[in-house]
Design an enzyme around this catalytic site. Structure first.
Site, PDB file in Angstrom:
ATOM      1  N   VAL A 230      49.120  45.505  37.095  1.00 39.91           N
ATOM      2  CA  VAL A 230      48.835  44.065  37.380  1.00 39.91           C
ATOM      3  C   VAL A 230      49.127  43.549  38.578  1.00 39.91           C
ATOM      4  CG1 VAL A 230      48.806  43.422  34.706  1.00 39.91           C
ATOM      5  CG2 VAL A 230      50.922  43.387  36.336  1.00 39.91           C
ATOM      6  N   ARG A 232      48.667  44.771  42.625  1.00 44.52           N
ATOM      7  CA  ARG A 232      47.494  44.638  43.538  1.00 44.52           C
ATOM      8  C   ARG A 232      46.771  46.150  43.480  1.00 44.52           C
ATOM      9  NH1 ARG A 232      47.983  39.995  43.298  1.00 44.52           N
ATOM     10  NH2 ARG A 232      48.455  38.537  45.146  1.00 44.52           N
ATOM     11  N   ASP A 256      44.064  44.977  36.258  1.00 44.99           N
ATOM     12  CA  ASP A 256      43.670  43.565  36.650  1.00 44.99           C
ATOM     13  C   ASP A 256      43.583  43.313  37.901  1.00 44.99           C
ATOM     14  OD1 ASP A 256      43.513  41.113  35.411  1.00 44.99           O
ATOM     15  OD2 ASP A 256      45.307  40.534  36.398  1.00 44.99           O
ATOM     16  N   GLU A 261      37.992  42.949  45.731  1.00 41.71           N
ATOM     17  CA  GLU A 261      37.941  41.942  44.657  1.00 41.71           C
ATOM     18  C   GLU A 261      36.865  40.919  45.205  1.00 41.71           C
ATOM     19  OE1 GLU A 261      41.491  40.152  42.869  1.00 41.71           O
ATOM     20  OE2 GLU A 261      42.187  42.152  42.424  1.00 41.71           O
ATOM     21  N   HIS A 280      41.229  40.089  37.476  1.00 41.94           N
ATOM     22  CA  HIS A 280      42.441  39.462  37.976  1.00 41.94           C
ATOM     23  C   HIS A 280      42.744  38.144  37.116  1.00 41.94           C
ATOM     24  CE1 HIS A 280      44.511  38.969  41.994  1.00 41.94           C
ATOM     25  NE2 HIS A 280      45.306  38.498  41.078  1.00 41.94           N
ATOM     26  N   SER A 282      45.122  38.191  34.529  1.00 46.81           N
ATOM     27  CA  SER A 282      46.539  38.489  33.761  1.00 46.81           C
ATOM     28  C   SER A 282      47.414  37.089  33.873  1.00 46.81           C
ATOM     29  CB  SER A 282      47.325  39.605  34.072  1.00 46.81           C
ATOM     30  OG  SER A 282      47.435  39.721  35.369  1.00 46.81           O
TER      31      SER A 282
HETATM   32  N1  NAI Z   1      47.390  40.064  38.651  1.00 49.75           N
HETATM   33  C1  NAI Z   1      47.851  38.724  38.915  1.00 49.75           C
HETATM   34  O1  NAI Z   1      47.364  37.726  38.648  1.00 49.75           O
HETATM   35  C2  NAI Z   1      49.368  38.621  39.479  1.00 49.75           C
HETATM   36  C3  NAI Z   1      49.750  39.575  40.508  1.00 49.75           C
HETATM   37  N2  NAI Z   1      50.946  39.707  41.014  1.00 49.75           N
HETATM   38  C4  NAI Z   1      51.433  40.585  41.891  1.00 49.75           C
HETATM   39  O2  NAI Z   1      52.864  41.141  41.223  1.00 49.75           O
HETATM   40  C5  NAI Z   1      53.750  41.172  42.350  1.00 49.75           C
HETATM   41  C6  NAI Z   1      54.899  41.159  41.710  1.00 49.75           C
HETATM   42  O3  NAI Z   1      55.058  39.637  41.402  1.00 49.75           O
HETATM   43  P1  NAI Z   1      56.608  38.976  40.873  1.00 49.75           P
HETATM   44  O4  NAI Z   1      57.256  39.753  39.952  1.00 49.75           O
HETATM   45  O5  NAI Z   1      56.437  37.712  40.641  1.00 49.75           O
HETATM   46  O6  NAI Z   1      57.297  39.298  42.077  1.00 49.75           O
HETATM   47  P2  NAI Z   1      58.903  39.335  42.600  1.00 49.75           P
HETATM   48  O7  NAI Z   1      59.031  39.176  43.827  1.00 49.75           O
HETATM   49  O8  NAI Z   1      59.576  38.343  41.616  1.00 49.75           O
HETATM   50  O9  NAI Z   1      59.255  40.691  42.232  1.00 49.75           O
HETATM   51  C7  NAI Z   1      58.846  42.091  42.857  1.00 49.75           C
HETATM   52  C8  NAI Z   1      59.920  42.991  42.673  1.00 49.75           C
HETATM   53  O10 NAI Z   1      59.785  44.206  43.204  1.00 49.75           O
HETATM   54  C9  NAI Z   1      60.687  44.696  44.025  1.00 49.75           C
HETATM   55  N3  NAI Z   1      60.079  45.917  44.927  1.00 49.75           N
HETATM   56  C10 NAI Z   1      59.762  45.318  46.172  1.00 49.75           C
HETATM   57  N4  NAI Z   1      59.305  46.661  46.603  1.00 49.75           N
HETATM   58  C11 NAI Z   1      59.610  47.692  45.639  1.00 49.75           C
HETATM   59  C12 NAI Z   1      59.881  49.086  45.851  1.00 49.75           C
HETATM   60  N5  NAI Z   1      59.429  49.952  47.071  1.00 49.75           N
HETATM   61  N6  NAI Z   1      60.097  49.806  44.795  1.00 49.75           N
HETATM   62  C13 NAI Z   1      60.691  49.215  43.765  1.00 49.75           C
HETATM   63  N7  NAI Z   1      60.700  47.900  43.409  1.00 49.75           N
HETATM   64  C14 NAI Z   1      60.293  47.255  44.578  1.00 49.75           C
HETATM   65  C15 NAI Z   1      61.586  43.700  44.398  1.00 49.75           C
HETATM   66  O11 NAI Z   1      62.787  43.980  44.816  1.00 49.75           O
HETATM   67  C16 NAI Z   1      61.344  42.717  43.551  1.00 49.75           C
HETATM   68  O12 NAI Z   1      62.216  42.868  42.320  1.00 49.75           O
HETATM   69  C17 NAI Z   1      53.230  40.119  43.385  1.00 49.75           C
HETATM   70  O13 NAI Z   1      53.888  40.471  44.701  1.00 49.75           O
HETATM   71  C18 NAI Z   1      51.583  40.123  43.224  1.00 49.75           C
HETATM   72  O14 NAI Z   1      51.229  41.206  44.218  1.00 49.75           O
HETATM   73  C19 NAI Z   1      51.565  38.404  40.949  1.00 49.75           C
HETATM   74  C20 NAI Z   1      51.100  37.325  40.071  1.00 49.75           C
HETATM   75  C21 NAI Z   1      50.002  37.569  39.418  1.00 49.75           C
HETATM   76  O1  LIG Z   2      50.169  34.953  41.978  1.00 49.49           O
HETATM   77  C1  LIG Z   2      49.427  36.139  42.615  1.00 49.49           C
HETATM   78  O2  LIG Z   2      50.028  36.959  43.386  1.00 49.49           O
HETATM   79  C2  LIG Z   2      48.133  36.414  41.928  1.00 49.49           C
HETATM   80  O3  LIG Z   2      47.441  37.255  42.008  1.00 49.49           O
HETATM   81  C3  LIG Z   2      47.817  34.992  41.291  1.00 49.49           C
HETATM   82  O4  LIG Z   2      47.933  35.006  40.038  1.00 49.49           O
HETATM   83  C4  LIG Z   2      46.262  34.956  41.761  1.00 49.49           C
HETATM   84  O5  LIG Z   2      46.219  34.499  42.985  1.00 49.49           O
HETATM   85  P1  LIG Z   2      45.111  34.412  43.916  1.00 49.49           P
HETATM   86  O6  LIG Z   2      44.776  35.889  44.458  1.00 49.49           O
HETATM   87  O7  LIG Z   2      43.902  33.949  43.125  1.00 49.49           O
HETATM   88  O8  LIG Z   2      45.553  33.526  44.969  1.00 49.49           O
END
Ligand code: NAI
Ligand SMILES: O=C(O)C(=O)[C@H](O)COP(=O)(O)O
Length: 319
Positions: A230, A232, A256, A261, A280, A282
């Protein structure tokens, strides 16, 4: 003397959302699409949200006053891909922390649909077929590996513990985690993967995580493992995942997010057996915007001092 901050939002905000923002700091808010907003660029101090299609090299010189961008997303890799932005002193805050609840529910729902054979049962329904399947299983007692224990990873771990799973997690630094049974550092990713019935990826996309999940990683998983991404798309080598699924090296996967995309109509991923795709979605929730604006408003109050602001992205580290 403190100046009224000029804020530009590329998405429409309701009057009550704008009122709440104005209560948090001396500001003027304009909600406009990038094309209509261009005439105002010269005055803008703060950008609320950004447009991923924007060419930052063309855009940044038009905004000489820009001091701060707050993104509605947690992932900021597309912004940080621009060297000029990364090196600028424009502050970047993201929406890390708001996605845990919808994404944990999405992941748990995916796991239950797979484990309880709900997908198959609903496909049989479409064909008016009454087939009592023998395969429905339990999550209870199974092991999940959560890779990336940030705000999403932690909330997922809590949900998985609540259904009686054993949770192992991969994290860069050792910490005490209430919902994790065993913690592995990144050097020991393979060990964590080898224990898991379900692997869940919640990492940011950085040079270190780019295509971390390739054939080597899939080969370390159990043949019965189910893989969920979920985070990237580029955290996964999609060709290697297709191979792992087609050769039954792993049992199933759910994506997801994708390297490209929207996923092109002719992508081979659509038709891979035991690969479940969501577009995308979730993190989508009716609470999304208000949760992100709450972080923004909190930061707006303290922006003049710039001390103690939440969710400041380390632009060199990448998250
Ligand atoms: N599918 C979707 O709609 C969404 C996708 N995302 C993706 O999920 C990612 C994570 O989101 P959050 O948990 O909110 O971010 P966050 O910043 O709270 O958590 C990321 C965690 O990954 C850890 N990390 C970084 N590099 C690492 C590595 N090489 N090995 C192990 N751990 C590592 C960090 O220390 C941190 O604890 C975002 O950067 C984004 O790309 C986020 C929100 C929505
Ligand atoms: O927060 C993220 O990272 C996400 O992937 C979002 O939930 C969706 O963000 P956009 O990629 O639509 O900006």
């Amino acid at each position: 003397m403190q100046m009224t901050l000029q804020i530009l939002s590329f998405i429409q905000l309701s009057d009550s959302q704008k009122d709440l923002i104005r209560k948090s700091g001396d500001c003027h808010i304009n909600c406009l699409r990038p094309k209509e907003a261009a005439v105002h660029y010269g005055q803008i101090d703060v950008l609320l949200g950004y447009d991923a299609q924007m060419d930052m090299d063309a855009f940044l010189p038009q905004m000489p006053n820009l001091k701060w961008i707050h993104t509605y997303s947690a992932g900021v890799e597309r912004l940080l891909a621009n060297e000029n932005f990364r090196r600028s002193d424009i502050l970047l805050t993201n929406s890390r922390g708001i996605h845990g609840i919808p994404m944990a529910e999405h992941i748990l729902g995916t796991m239950l649909s797979f484990s309880r054979c709900l997908i198959e049962a609903w496909e049989n329904q479409k064909a008016h077929q009454w087939k009592r399947l023998t395969a429905p299983d339990e999550l209870y007692g199974k092991t999940a590996a959560v890779v990336g224990l940030g705000s999403i990873g932690r909330e997922v771990s809590k949900h998985l513990k609540n259904v009686g799973m054993r949770v192992v997690a991969v994290k860069r630094k050792k910490t005490t985690e209430p919902f994790v049974d065993e913690l592995f550092d990144t050097e020991h990713l393979g060990e964590a993967l080898s224990k898991a019935d379900y692997v869940i990826v919640a990492l940011p996309l950085t040079p270190q995580t780019h295509q971390l999940f390739d054939s080597r990683a899939f080969n370390m998983m159990k043949e019965t493992a189910f893989f969920i991404n979920v985070s990237r798309g580029d955290v996964v080598n999609e060709d290697d995942l297709v191979d792992a699924l087609s050769s039954k090296r792993i049992r199933g996967a759910s994506l997801d997010v994708f390297a490209e995309e929207p996923l092109p109509e002719d992508s081979p991923l659509w038709d891979v057996e035991n690969l479940y795709i969501t577009p995308h979605h979730s993190s989508i929730s009716p609470m999304y915007l208000d949760r992100s604006l709450k972080i923004f408003r909190n930061n707006l109050q303290i922006f003049p001092q710039r001390i103690g602001m939440l969710n400041v992205v380390d632009k060199m580290r990448g998250y």
